[in-house]
Design an enzyme around this catalytic site. Structure first.
Site, mmCIF file in Angstrom:
data_model
loop_
_atom_site.group_PDB
_atom_site.id
_atom_site.type_symbol
_atom_site.label_atom_id
_atom_site.label_comp_id
_atom_site.label_asym_id
_atom_site.label_seq_id
_atom_site.Cartn_x
_atom_site.Cartn_y
_atom_site.Cartn_z
ATOM 1 C CB THR A 125 -11.082 6.309 8.221
ATOM 2 O OG1 THR A 125 -11.733 7.154 7.260
ATOM 3 C CG2 THR A 125 -12.127 5.372 8.795
ATOM 4 C CG ASP A 126 -12.432 11.336 7.121
ATOM 5 O OD1 ASP A 126 -11.948 10.278 6.658
ATOM 6 O OD2 ASP A 126 -12.894 12.237 6.396
ATOM 7 C CE1 TYR A 133 -12.088 1.857 4.925
ATOM 8 C CE2 TYR A 133 -13.056 4.039 5.159
ATOM 9 C CZ TYR A 133 -11.947 3.210 5.165
ATOM 10 O OH TYR A 133 -10.705 3.739 5.411
ATOM 11 C CE LYS A 181 -9.615 1.914 8.941
ATOM 12 N NZ LYS A 181 -8.319 1.205 8.791
ATOM 13 C CB ALA A 239 -6.579 -0.536 5.625
ATOM 14 C CD1 TRP A 244 -11.086 12.055 1.930
ATOM 15 C CD2 TRP A 244 -10.889 14.192 1.292
ATOM 16 N NE1 TRP A 244 -12.353 12.549 1.705
ATOM 17 C CE2 TRP A 244 -12.273 13.845 1.313
ATOM 18 C CE3 TRP A 244 -10.527 15.476 0.939
ATOM 19 C CZ2 TRP A 244 -13.275 14.756 0.969
ATOM 20 C CZ3 TRP A 244 -11.520 16.380 0.601
ATOM 21 C CH2 TRP A 244 -12.875 16.027 0.607
ATOM 22 C CE1 TYR A 268 -0.786 6.107 10.889
ATOM 23 C CE2 TYR A 268 -0.163 3.827 10.463
ATOM 24 C CZ TYR A 268 0.178 5.113 10.816
ATOM 25 O OH TYR A 268 1.482 5.411 11.105
ATOM 26 N N GLY A 309 0.814 -1.212 0.000
ATOM 27 C CA GLY A 309 0.000 0.000 0.000
ATOM 28 C C GLY A 309 0.850 1.265 0.000
ATOM 29 C CD GLN A 310 -1.988 6.170 -1.010
ATOM 30 O OE1 GLN A 310 -1.584 6.746 -2.003
ATOM 31 N NE2 GLN A 310 -3.179 6.430 -0.487
#
Length: 283
Positions: free
Chosen positions: A100-101, A125, A129, A59, A150, A98, A9-10
């Site tokens: 998420t919003d 999703y 999370k 994730a 994002w 990690y 992943g990035q």
């Protein structure tokens, strides 16, 4: 020793780059090498590697497909973090995870979301999370949960890469103007996470670039910085009729994290400029 999951992943890629440059010892494993949804595999890997720190970059991030593939998303986003937390507790490792919003519904009317706000996800999703967060906390080990939003970096699974591809295929673009959050670079996430590790930070924090924007304004600034002249038409989110609902306004405040670590976190605009200037976008 640091163990990184989700190697392809990035975010994991950014960790690999940065830790290599710093000469740090780490092991990065892909999903094929370590399925975090399998507790036996996780316990075996942590026992063998003996990491002081586990950084979970694995994730399931396909927001729309999660509506149909809830069980797959749940295994990675909820059961996986719990398994890592169990292994971290068992072998005295420190777990960084990690979130998420999208754990928020986007209906807050008096400012940015803080760590004190009650989550209320509106898509599958976001639900997976949030469950991952809860399971880590309930396991009782040593952890740091960082909510991001994002996220973009080197790679193809992000809005910027898709945006550039759209400019090559379409005469003009339609970009949503009624979704607001914080574009956050993987470089910022990695830099702040490593700072948090040094200062032994634990708990739940929001890790995003400073400020916030709409997808439309994000797209407009990105194309401007790249010198791409393409008309962008602002449209509402119901234009695309996507399977998963998105929170309309989910920007998170990073004030608690900045204050606790005593650091400055770049604005989303400056982080974006740095990313594009350094040639982070490889098409």
């Amino acid at each position: 020793m640091i163990l990184i999951t989700g190697k392809n992943g990035q975010l994991a890629s950014e960790f690999v780059r940065t830790l290599t440059e710093k000469g740090k010892r780490f092991v990065a494993l892909s999903h094929k090498e370590l399925d975090i949804g399998n507790l036996d595999s996780v316990l075996k890997a942590v026992k063998e590697i003996k990491p002081e720190i586990i950084i979970n970059c694995a994730a399931y991030n396909l927001v729309d497909r999660a509506e149909e593939e809830y069980e797959i998303a749940y295994k990675t986003n909820a059961i996986g973090p719990e398994n890592l937390a169990i292994a971290a507790r068992e072998y005295a490792s420190f777990l960084i995870h990690y979130s998420t919003d999208y754990v928020f519904d986007g209906k807050k009317e008096n400012g940015l979301y803080t760590e004190q706000d009650k989550p209320s996800p509106i898509n599958e999703y976001g639900k997976t999370k949030l469950e991952g967060e809860k399971r880590i906390m309930e396991t009782g080990g040593n952890y740091l949960i960082l909510r991001v939003s994002w996220v973009y970096g080197r790679g193809k699974q992000n809005f910027i890469y898709k945006l550039i591809k759209w400019t090559e295929k379409m005469p003009f673009l339609k970009i949503v103007c009624d979704e607001f959050s914080v574009p956050t670079s993987t470089k910022t996430i990695v830099d702040v996470t490593l700072n948090a590790i040094e200062k032994r930070l634990t708990g739940l924090f929001h890790l995003v670039n400073s400020g916030y924007t709409s997808r439309f304004e994000w797209a407009r600034l990105t194309l401007k910085l790249l010198g791409i002249n393409k008309f962008i038409r602002p449209v509402t989110s119901d234009t695309f009729r996507l399977p998963a609902k998105r929170p309309g306004f989910s920007p998170m405040s990073n004030e608690k994290l900045k204050r606790t670590l005593n650091v400055e976190i770049p604005s989303w605009e400056n982080a974006l400029k740095g990313f594009l200037k350094e040639g982070g976008l490889t098409l």
